[in-house]
Write a protein that holds these residues in place. Structure first.
Motif: not given
Length: 582
Positions: A221-222, A224-225, A228, A325-326
Motif C-alpha cells: 500500500y505504501k 503504491n502510494r 504516484k 504518508s509513505f
C-alpha cells in the motif's frame, strides 16, 4: 518536492584531507624472528607500525581470521582507516602480545580527545575505548580461543597500571567474547562493571525470516502510494563517485534527525566523518542502499558489512517530508532485508537501543555486553548505580535512552533560558489561542521586493541560530521542525549569509496529504501555523510574509488563507481582502 539536495552548505562539503608524513620506525624485528613480547604502543608509533611493518599487518589478518568472536570492527582495514583519519583527535593505542614471532593477542584502543601532543602522560584522567569509538558497533580484542582470557586480563591490568586515572570502556562486546577471566578472578571482578543489552536481529535465513514479509499488505500500500509521486528506485551504490555524490544529501538528512533527537549534528560537527566513510567504502566495507523518487533520496542506509552479517552502524536516514504518508524508512528496511537475503547474508544486525521500529522488524535477539574497567572506587559506584537504573527501566518496559534524553532536554532548557523566560513559557501553554481567521484571495500581486523562498529545505532549517529575541534554543527549534514535517506540515524558508532569517509553517492539501472528507474547499485552503523571524530579518518581515502569500495564491493556487498568526493577519487585513468566519 524540494529536499536537501537543492541547496549547498560548506559544513557538508568534504575538505580534501591533508596527508602528513609519518615517522619511520623500525618495527619489523618483532615478526621476523622467534622473539616474545608484550607491548603498549601509542601515538605516531602505532601509525608507523601499521604503515611500515608488513609482517605485523599479515599477522593481524591471520589473527582476525582465527578469532571466532571477531567482527569487522576489529579488522585491520577498519581500524587502520579510523586511526588514519582520527589519530590527531584521539591518540592511538595498541596492546599486542607476540609469541615466537607471531601475534597472539591484540587490543586496538584510543585515548579519547587526547592527541599525541597533549598525550595521556599530561592528563590525569580520561576515557580509553576501542579504536573506532562510536563508529565501531562492537568492541573487543583478538586472540586465539585458548589465549582469550589470559590476554585481556594481562592487557587490562597493564593498561590501568600505566594509566591509573583512566578507565577502559568497551561497548559492545559481541557474543562469544571470553568472560571467564572476570568471573574467576576476584580482582578483575572488583574493578569491572558488566552490563547486558539486548540486540535485535533480522535472521535472514532461519526460522522466523518470514517476519520480513509479514507487513506485505501495508508495504504494498505504501509503495503504491509512493509511485504516484514519480519513478521509485531502490538502488545499491557500488561506485565511489556515486557514493560521494549521495553522501552529501544523506548527511543532511541524518544531521537533521540527530539534531532534533539528540541536539547533535554529527557531520557538521565532525567533517572527518565523511572522509572516514569514504575510506571504508573504498575498502569495500560498506553496504550502501538508497530509496529514491526521481532524483531525490527519501531513505538511505549506509551499513557496515562483514563475514555473514551487515551492521546498522553507519547512516540510517529518511526524508521527514515523506514520513507521514509513505513511511520511507520502513519501506527501505523491508527492501534492504530482502536484498541482503538474496545476497547470501545470514543476519542484519539492527544494533542495541530498544527502538520500537527495530523491535517491529526483528525476528531474533541476542545478548551483548558493555564492559567498563576502572581502578577508582567512586567511579565504579556511579557506574553500578547507572546499571541498576538502566535494568529497572528496561524491566518496567521503558526505553532508557528516551528517559535519559528527557532529562537532558530539561537540563538544556534550564541552562539555555533565564527563570523569567521559563515562567513565560509555562504561561504560554495556558494562554488562550487567537481565533483563526480565513481570508479569501482570488489573486495577489506581491508589492514587496521579491524575497527568495525555499520550500521544505532542510539545510535552511539546520542554519537556525538561537537569539534572545525568540527565546527558542537550537534543540527546541529542530525538535519542533522535525515534529511538524513528519506530521505533514510544510515550511517556507529564507536564508541569507548562512543564517535562517525567516520561516513560515503551513499546511495544505496536496499529493502528500489526504483530502479532508466533506470539505468541498479542501483543495483551496492554505493554513499558516507559525512564523519565525531572526533579528537580522525583522526589517524585511513584511516582504517575507508577502512572498509566502504570493506562493500560496499564485504557485499553490490556494485562495482561502487560514491563520491565527498575528503578523499574517495584519498583512492580510491591510491587503483588504474579505474575512470569512471559520
Amino acid at each position: 518536492m524540494n529536499t536537501a539536495a537543492n541547496s549547498t552548505n560548506d559544513l557538508y562539503e568534504s575538505p580534501v584531507p591533508e596527508v602528513k608524513p609519518q615517522p619511520v620506525i623500525e618495527t619489523g624485528t618483532r615478526f621476523n624472528n622467534n622473539s616474545d613480547s608484550f607491548e603498549l604502543i601509542k601515538g605516531d608509533a602505532v601509525i608507523a607500525l601499521l604503515n611500515n611493518d608488513s609482517g605485523f599487518r599479515q599477522s593481524w589478518d591471520l589473527l582476525f581470521e582465527s578469532c571466532p568472536w571477531a567482527t569487522v570492527f576489529q579488522s585491520r582495514a577498519f581500524v587502520t582507516a579510523w586511526y588514519q583519519v582520527y589519530h590527531e583527535e584521539h591518540c592511538p593505542l595498541l596492546i599486542i602480545a607476540v609469541e615466537q614471532g607471531q601475534l597472539k593477542g591484540l587490543l586496538p584502543l584510543a585515548f579519547l580527545n587526547t592527541n599525541e601532543a597533549e598525550g595521556p602522560a599530561e592528563k590525569q584522567s580520561g576515557r580509553i575505548t576501542a579504536a573506532g569509538h562510536y563508529e565501531a558497533l562492537y568492541q573487543t580484542w583478538l586472540a586465539a580461543p585458548s589465549d582469550g582470557d589470559a590476554f585481556i586480563k594481562k592487557a587490562s591490568t597493564e593498561l590501568l597500571k600505566q594509566f591509573p586515572g583512566y578507565y577502559l570502556s568497551l561497548r559492545f562486546l559481541p557474543q562469544g567474547t571470553p568472560m571467564k577471566w572476570i568471573t574467576d578472578d576476584r580482582q578483575c571482578r572488583k574493578r569491572s562493571i558488566i552490563q547486558s543489552h539486548t540486540c535485535p536481529l533480522i535472521h535472514l535465513k532461519g526460522t522466523g525470516s518470514e517476519k520480513i514479509f509479514q507487513h506485505k499488505k501495508h508495504f504494498k500500500y505504501k509503495l503504491n502510494r509512493l509511485k504516484k509521486l514519480g519513478e521509485v528506485r531502490f538502488e545499491t551504490i557500488s561506485n565511489l563517485q556515486q557514493f560521494k555524490n549521495s553522501l552529501h544529501e544523506m548527511a543532511v538528512l541524518y544531521d537533521f534527525r540527530q539534531s532534533a533527537l539528540f541536539n547533535k549534528s554529527p557531520f557538521s560537527e565532525d567533517p572527518a566523518k565523511k572522509d572516514f566513510l569514504q575510506e571504508l567504502f573504498r575498502l569495500q566495507l560498506l553496504h550502501v542502499t538508497e530509496l529514491k523518487v526521481d532524483d531525490n533520496i527519501i531513505a538511505a542506509v549506509v551499513a557496515v558489512g562483514g563475514k555473514d552479517r551487515v551492521y546498522l552502524a553507519g547512516i540510517n536516514c529518511h526524508s521527514p517530508t515523506h514520513a507521514r504518508s509513505f513511511s520511507p524508512g520502513f519501506l527501505h528496511f523491508v527492501l534492504l532485508s530482502q536484498q541482503l537475503a538474496a545476497e547470501g547474508y545470514s543476519y542484519f544486525d539492527l544494533t542495541p537501543g530498544y527502538d520500537p521500529y527495530k523491535e517491529e522488524l526483528a525476528n531474533e535477539h541476542e545478548n551483548v555486553y558493555e564492559l567498563v574497567i576502572s581502578n577508582r572506587p567512586s567511579f565504579r559506584i556511579k557506574r553500578r548505580i547507572k546499571k541498576w537504573v538502566h535494568a529497572r527501566l528496561v524491566a518496567a518496559g521503558k526505553r532508557p535512552m528516551t528517559i535519559e534524553l528527557q532529562w537532558k532536554r530539561y537540563g538544556y532548557l534550564v541552562k539555555q533560558h533565564s527563570p523569567a523566560s521559563l515562567i513565560k513559557r509555562m504561561f504560554r501553554v495556558f494562554h488562550k489561542k487567537e481565533k483563526q481567521k480565513s481570508f479569501l484571495l482570488q489573486a495577489f500581486e506581491n508589492p514587496s521586493t521579491k524575497i527568495p523562498l525555499a520550500h521544505d529545505n532542510i539545510i535552511d532549517l539546520l542554519a537556525y541560530k538561537a537569539s534572545k529575541k525568540t527565546g527558542l534554543s537550537k534543540w527546541d527549534f529542530m525538535y519542533d521542525a522535525s515534529y511538524r514535517l513528519e506530521r505533514g506540515q510544510h515550511c517556507y524558508t529564507w536564508m541569507e549569509n548562512g543564517i535562517l532569517v525567516c520561516c513560515a509553517w503551513v499546511s495544505y492539501t496536496d499529493v502528500l496529504s489526504p483530502k479532508k472528507d466533506n470539505d468541498p474547499d479542501a483543495d483551496k485552503k492554505f493554513e499558516i501555523h507559525g512564523l519565525y523571524c531572526h533579528s537580522a530579518g525583522s526589517g524585511r518581515l513584511t516582504g517575507f510574509i508577502h512572498a509566502v502569500i504570493d506562493e500560496a495564491v499564485n504557485v499553490e493556487k490556494k485562495h482561502f488563507i487560514i491563520t491565527n498568526e498575528p503578523m499574517f493577519c495584519k498583512q492580510l487585513e491591510e491587503i483588504g481582502k474579505r474575512e470569512r468566519e471559520t
